[in-house]
Design an enzyme around this catalytic site. Structure first.
Site, short mmCIF file in Angstrom:
data_model
loop_
_atom_site.label_atom_id
_atom_site.label_comp_id
_atom_site.label_asym_id
_atom_site.label_seq_id
_atom_site.Cartn_x
_atom_site.Cartn_y
_atom_site.Cartn_z
N LYS A 127 1.36 -1.00 0.51
CA LYS A 127 0.02 -0.28 -0.15
C LYS A 127 0.89 1.35 -0.02
O LYS A 127 0.72 1.82 -0.68
CB LYS A 127 -0.55 -0.28 1.06
CG LYS A 127 -2.17 -0.83 1.23
CD LYS A 127 -3.12 -0.98 2.38
CE LYS A 127 -2.57 -0.79 3.94
NZ LYS A 127 -1.94 -2.31 4.14
N ASN A 153 -3.38 6.56 6.09
CA ASN A 153 -2.42 5.78 7.47
C ASN A 153 -1.10 5.04 7.10
O ASN A 153 -1.09 4.89 7.71
CB ASN A 153 -2.88 3.80 6.71
CG ASN A 153 -2.59 3.01 7.11
OD1 ASN A 153 -2.95 2.96 8.51
ND2 ASN A 153 -1.80 2.03 6.85
N HIS A 213 -4.75 -8.89 10.59
CA HIS A 213 -5.85 -8.27 11.45
C HIS A 213 -7.27 -9.40 10.99
O HIS A 213 -7.71 -8.34 11.79
CB HIS A 213 -6.33 -7.30 10.69
CG HIS A 213 -5.00 -5.77 10.18
ND1 HIS A 213 -3.89 -5.79 11.23
CD2 HIS A 213 -4.55 -5.48 9.27
CE1 HIS A 213 -3.21 -4.71 10.71
NE2 HIS A 213 -3.38 -4.61 8.86
#
Length: 464
Positions: free
Chosen positions: A119, A142, A188
């Site tokens: 990302k 983020n 996650h």
């Protein structure tokens, strides 16, 4: 800082007072809103009180939820938090800071990037290329700057946002003009509860997209490939496949340092083999995604490829520092586990490897296939003894203790290696906190040692 016109005179709850939470409080107060704030950590509450003395900081159980316009949750906080349950019981929306940014700046364009891996590189590469193409860009989310700490851009601006699954779970009206889904692998799951829920969170990046928007989706893993096929049956938006592992019949693919645009009748190729910050197979997908996002944003093929040539890369992530007397130096301090370190070991040959710190579960055993590429390992920190056992009989190693000693020994050996093609690579496969505050501090120390060596011309040790 973003000011939110709709917030004036209203009351908001903010839970989580890390970087994004603090930026949210600052933005809301500057917008004329009242704020109720809470963080389970006393240190975070004290820090907010120092900066914003007028904010009401109180346990969420004591709040009057009937007065709240919205509950703004910091990403990563479990949505089973008592504040969420109370807000929902009172019909109060639960959102995140990205949603507030979108409401405050509705005329700007939004490019969002998500995925389990890659990302940050893709996000910064898109922003770099768009900036080089003359666009007004703000980059964050983020990565780095929280959404509400970005600059206001207006109709001519583009927000390039790296978004985690946590952040995507907190959107309600945000619409992205370009949405990039790189890949999906288990991550996650403690937060989301299941792989299905994690995938569902990632899929929120496509919510509310319409005609004229672009969904850019990686097809190199089975989950994302299935999503790409599914989305193609749900147009709009336009769906563009990207790959680093296969030549596509339509889309953008990149391998062996060449980016191929196959979106039109005649394919167009761009050479990025000399871009040090995009070395490695894993960066093929990042480059393809960035190319597709910028091309669909109106940039021309030639200017995209030209802009990529000057991409500096991310600090501490496969960061190519330069070469001294033919020896390359690579700062991959962000590689805090074996999976992350694999990328550097896969990319370079003739490796003088600096590794160690606080080991993660599994140590460096998963890196065994790359041991033949390592000419010598220099071990530091708590993991030295365990790593030595794994390397025994397969890779020559020296237990150096400190990064400074390891760097000195590695650079001397690499420069003395008559075989050539040597690379001193910091890819610790470990956390840093036995000797450094974080991986950034560890990486900065490595960079400083390199700069000292370069200044000295590489003719003597970097340490006294």
């Amino acid at each position: 800082m973003i000011r939110i016109p709709q917030a004036a005179g209203k009351t908001y709850g903010v839970v989580g007072l890390g970087a994004s939470g603090r930026a949210t409080v600052a933005s809301l107060r500057a917008s004329g809103a009242q704020v109720l704030a809470w963080d389970d950590k006393e240190s975070a509450r004290e820090a907010l009180q120092r900066d914003h003395a007028g904010v009401a900081i109180a346990p969420v159980e004591s709040w009057d939820y009937a007065t709240l316009t919205s509950l703004v949750m910091s990403p990563g906080i479990f949505l089973t938090h008592p504040a969420v349950n109370a807000a929902q019981a009172h019909g109060v929306e639960v959102i995140g800071d990205v949603e507030l940014l979108y409401r405050a700046q509705p005329l700007a364009r939004y490019i969002a990037i998500t995925g389990t891996n890659g990302k940050s590189t893709t996000t910064t590469l898109i922003a770099h290329v768009l900036g080089a193409c003359g666009r007004q860009v703000a980059v964050g989310g983020n990565l780095g700057t929280p959404a509400l700490a970005l600059a206001p851009l207006g109709v001519d601006g583009v927000y390039v946002l790296e978004l985690s699954s946590y952040q995507l779970d907190l959107l309600s009206s945000t619409r992205f003009s370009t949405a990039v889904l790189l890949n999906i692998s288990p991550d996650h799951l403690d937060h989301h509860g299941s792989m299905e829920n994690y995938i569902a969170a990632k899929m929120h990046i496509f919510d509310r997209m319409g005609a004229g928007d672009s969904a850019i989706i990686g097809v190199d893993d089975a989950v994302s490939a299935a999503i790409c096929t599914q989305r193609r049956g749900q147009q709009p938006p336009r769906v563009i496949a990207i790959s680093a592992a296969q030549q596509l019949s339509s889309g953008v693919d990149a391998s062996a340092g060449v980016v191929w645009n196959r979106l039109g009748a005649t394919p167009m190729a761009g050479d990025i083999t000399q871009v040090k910050s995009l070395q490695g197979e894993h960066n093929g997908q990042n480059a393809a995604a960035a190319y597709a996002a910028c091309f669909m944003s109106g940039c021309y093929h030639e200017e995209i490829i030209t802009a990529m040539q000057s991409y500096p890369g991310l600090a501490h992530r496969m960061q190519w520092l330069g070469a001294v007397n033919g020896v390359q130096f690579v700062n991959d301090s962000k590689a805090t586990n074996a999976d992350a370190a694999e990328k550097a070991l896969k990319t370079y040959d003739g490796i003088y490897w600096i590794a160690g710190g606080v080991a993660k579960e599994g140590g460096i055993a998963p890196l065994t296939p790359y041991f033949p590429k390592i000419r010598h390992a220099y071990l530091i920190g708590e993991a030295s003894a365990d790593f030595a056992k794994t390397l025994e009989g397969a890779v020559a190693y020296t237990q150096c203790g400190t990064l400074e000693a390891a760097f000195d020994a590695a650079q001397k050996a690499a420069q003395a290696d008559v075989r050539g093609g040597a690379a001193v690579v910091l890819a610790p496969a470990c956390a840093s906190f036995d000797q450094f505050a974080n991986f950034e501090v560890r990486g900065a120390a490595f960079v400083a040692l390199f700069e000292q060596l370069k200044t000295a011309g590489g003719t003597h040790a970097a340490t006294a």
